[in-house]
Structure formats: structure tokens, C-alpha cells
Design an enzyme around this catalytic site. Structure first.
Site: not given
Ligand code: FNR
Ligand code: LAC
Length: 363
Positions: A30, A112, A136, A162, A232, A256, A290
Site C-alpha cells: 500500500y 491527511s 478530501y 487534493t 494539490k 499523488h 524527492v
Molecule cells: C499518499 N498521498 C496522499 N495525498 C493526499 O492528498 N492525501 C492522502 O491521504 C494521501 N495518502 C497517501 C498515502 C500513501 C501511502 C502515499 C505514498 C501517498 C500522496 C502524497 O501526499 C504525495 O503526493 C506523494 O506521496 C509524494 O510522492 P513520494 O514522496 O511518496 O514519492
Molecule cells: C492514497 C490516498 C489515501 O494515495 O490518497 O492512498
């Protein structure tokens, strides 16, 4: 030797190796996974590897500092903690632990909506730390408004809306493992929306979200609270202009983390077109791939006010809870400071496009 492993982690990749050993397959998949063939997931990282730096020498960097501001607030470095859901799946310290580590490092934590802790619990855990709330929107407007109210009451300084996830991306790792959040791990926003607790997949939760959002909702959100609305998930010049026109307080260039529409460009490659379109009217941030201080410097050189990191924070949390995240952020801050000094930049503001060279990237 158990216990000493955290001190053996010297970069984001080291933390991932530690986390992989600790997490079960479903949780690891995940956090690590992306959508579809994971092309975009890989490209986010590869884009930094395609880029080279152009340092300047014999610049006085004796007083160099990575400190900067985001939305007018002081931060110790142009690197912020991205919103990532379900952090107690990684470690019992969860979001409060991440928030304390971010506050101690002097940077922003973005919480989040799908956190395993309430906005209030996180605010109490990390008093004084700069924090933003990622939103969200639930189809039930009452739930959404309650979330915004909690963010305001909890002293969060921005609402990060987002916009790249009207539906959940196709994540085949999760389909294969059947990853779900057990009923005993509470996701307060979801509990509120269903009026109780039960085991649920992310897909179950997304079914409660509003798929009909448009730019008008950005304006509405900007009106219901005094907090800036950070949009975002923008990766085109067209949407960047619309975001500014509809009252966005800032935009995050994000795909994302390659988890939504597979096949979109690496965020580093999309950054220049968004920076051009926004033309200095609001701050632009970027996330995705990053992993190093030099990546942060590259993003800032190409016009980002700051970068955000997602997965590495989760790896550090899984490896060592709050302490792990504190160590990761400390290492990254050292890396950013070193990158700046070796580029001949006494501060992030001194970085510009002239510090980066890449194929197809012209000054
Ligand atoms: C996310 N991301 C994310 N974004 C958001 O707006 N709400 C969320 O709940 C989540 N949840 C989430 C869960 C997991 C497991 C991941 C990996 C990512 C996206 C997150 O904010 C971000 O955009 C990315 O993770 C950036 O990329 P890197 O640094 O993981 O490569
Ligand atoms: C995710 C959602 C929670 O990327 O933003 O898993």
C-alpha cells in the site's frame, strides 16, 4: 543488532530497507505502490536522476542556511511532510509521532483526511508546530464542513485540497493483497461519515467522497474559512491558471506519488510549466520522488518554494516511530544545507534555473 538499526540509516533508501523488513506485505504494498504499470511512480524518481546541477564556486557560504518561509510561515528548510493516510498502519506512533518529529525539525506536517488520528489529537501532540490539513470532500457536506472546522480550531494554517483523486487510482498491489484497514484502527473521518466503525478498504472510503467537485468548490472552500486553500495535484499550465483564478492560495505540483493516473509526467518535468503559468502570483510546491537534499535544491531551483516528501517519512515511521522520522528529517535538513553550500547558494532564495542542467531543459 536490534535497537541500533536506526542509527545505521543514513538516507531515505536505508529507511525503506528497514521498513520493508517490519511491514507485512499488504501494508508495504500500500505505502510503496502506485497505479497501473507504475510508470509515473518510477519516473518521479528518474526525473531527478536525469537532472544535473551547475554549482558556482567561491561564494561565501559561511552563514548559509536552509531556512525559508511557506505561506508566510517560517520553516527550517524548503522540505515539508506530505499528507499520507493511515500512518498507524506503519507504526503505533502514527500521525501524532510524525507531527511531533516535523515540529521538532521546524517544518510543516500536512495531515491527511484519512488519518488514523483526529486533527485535534495531532494538534495537541505537536503544539506550536506548523501544520496544514489535507482535505478530501465527503459527499455529505456536513462531514466535510466538520473537518474544516476541526482544522481551523486545531490551528492548522492551510487547507490542502487534493484534486487528483475524484476516484481512486488502480492499485494492483492492493487488489492482490486485499489490503484493508481493520475496524480496531480508527479513521475518525470515515467513522464520522458512516456513523460507526468497520473494516474497510480504501476503495470503500473513496465511495463516500464527492466526485462532483469543480473549481467553484475551490472558491466555496476559500470562503468558508479564512485559511488559504492550497490546491494539490495540478500538473498542467491550464489548471495552474484556473487554480489561481479561483482563489487558490498556492498550488502543489503533484501526481499523488504515481498513485492516481499512470502515464502522467514526472512532477519535476511538469514543474516548469506550472511555475511559468502561475507567474509568481502564488507559491508553487512540488512532491513526488524527492529523496535527497539535492532533489530539494533542484526543485527549488526550478521554481518551487518548497518540496514535500511522502513515502520516506512512512519508511522512517515504520522503522523507528517518531524517533525515526526525527532522524530522517534531520538527515535531510543536513543534506539540503550541504547541497545549498556546495551549489554556492547561501539560502534557498539564491537558487535559480541556472543551477540546473538537463536534456530538454533550457534556461
Ligand atoms: C499518499 N498521498 C496522499 N495525498 C493526499 O492528498 N492525501 C492522502 O491521504 C494521501 N495518502 C497517501 C498515502 C500513501 C501511502 C502515499 C505514498 C501517498 C500522496 C502524497 O501526499 C504525495 O503526493 C506523494 O506521496 C509524494 O510522492 P513520494 O514522496 O511518496 O514519492
Ligand atoms: C492514497 C490516498 C489515501 O494515495 O490518497 O492512498
Amino acid at each position: 543488532v536490534p535497537g541500533s538499526s536506526l542509527n545505521d540509516a543514513f538516507n531515505a533508501a536505508d529507511f525503506e530497507a528497514l521498513a520493508r523488513d517490519k511491514l507485512d506485505e499488504g501494508a508495504y504494498g500500500y505505502f510503496a505502490g502506485g497505479a497501473g504499470d507504475e510508470r509515473t511512480l518510477r519516473d518521479n524518481i528518474d526525473a531527478y536522476a536525469r537532472t544535473t546541477l551547475r554549482p558556482r564556486v567561491l561564494v561565501d557560504v559561511s552563514g548559509a542556511s536552509a531556512a525559508t518561509t511557506v505561506l508566510g510561515a517560517d520553516v527550517s528548510m524548503p522540505l515539508l511532510v506530505a499528507p499520507v493516510a493511515f500512518q498507524r498502519v506503519a507504526h503505533p506512533d502514527g500521525e501524532p509521532g510524525t507531527a511531533r518529529a516535523a515540529a521538532a525539525a521546524g517544518t510543516v506536517m500536512c495531515l491527511s483526511t484519512l488519518a488514523t488520528a483526529s486533527a485535534q489529537e495531532v494538534a495537541e501532540a505537536a503544539r506550536g508546530g506548523p501544520r496544514w490539513f489535507q482535505l478530501y470532500c465527503f459527499s455529505d457536506r456536513g462531514v466535510t464542513e466538520a473537518l474544516v472546522d476541526q482544522a481551523v480550531d486545531g490551528g492548522y494554517q492551510a487547507i490542502v485540497l487534493t484534486v487528483d483523486a475524484p476516484l481512486l487510482g488502480r492499485r494492483e498491489r492492493d487488489l492482490r493483497t486485499g489490503f484493508a484497514i481493520p475496524a480496531d484502527l480508527e479513521v475518525p473521518s470515515f467513522s464520522r461519515a458512516i456513523g460507526g466503525r468497520r473494516e474497510a478498504t480504501l476503495q470503500d472510503m473513496f465511495k463516500l467522497l464527492d466526485q462532483s467537485l469543480t473549481w467553484r468548490d475551490v472558491e466555496m472552500l476559500a470562503e468558508i474559512s479564512d485559511l488559504p486553500v492550497v490546491v494539490k495535484g495540478v500538473i498542467t499550465s491550464e489548471d495552474a491558471r484556473l487554480a489561481v483564478d479561483h482563489g487558490a492560495g498556492a498550488v502543489v505540483v503533484s501526481n499523488h506519488g504515481g498513485r492516481q493516473l499512470d502515464g502522467v509526467p514526472a512532477t519535476l518535468d511538469a514543474l516548469p510549466e506550472v511555475v511559468d503559468a502561475v507567474d509568481g502570483r502564488v507559491e508553487v510546491y512540488v512532491d513526488g520522488g524527492v529523496r535527497r537534499g539535492t532533489d530539494v535544491a533542484t526543485a527549488v531551483a526550478l521554481g518551487a518554494r518548497a518540496a514535500l516528501i511522502g513515502r520516506p517519512v512512512i519508511w522512517a515511521l515504520a522503522a523507528g516511530g517518531e524517533e525515526g522520522v526525527a532522524r530522517l528529517l534531520g538527515l535531510l535538513r543536513d543534506e539540503v544545507e550541504l547541497a545549498l553550500a556546495l551549489l554556492g547558494c547561501p539560502s534557498p532564495d539564491a537558487l535559480g534555473p541556472e543551477h540546473v542542467a538537463a536534456p530538454n531543459r533550457h534556461r
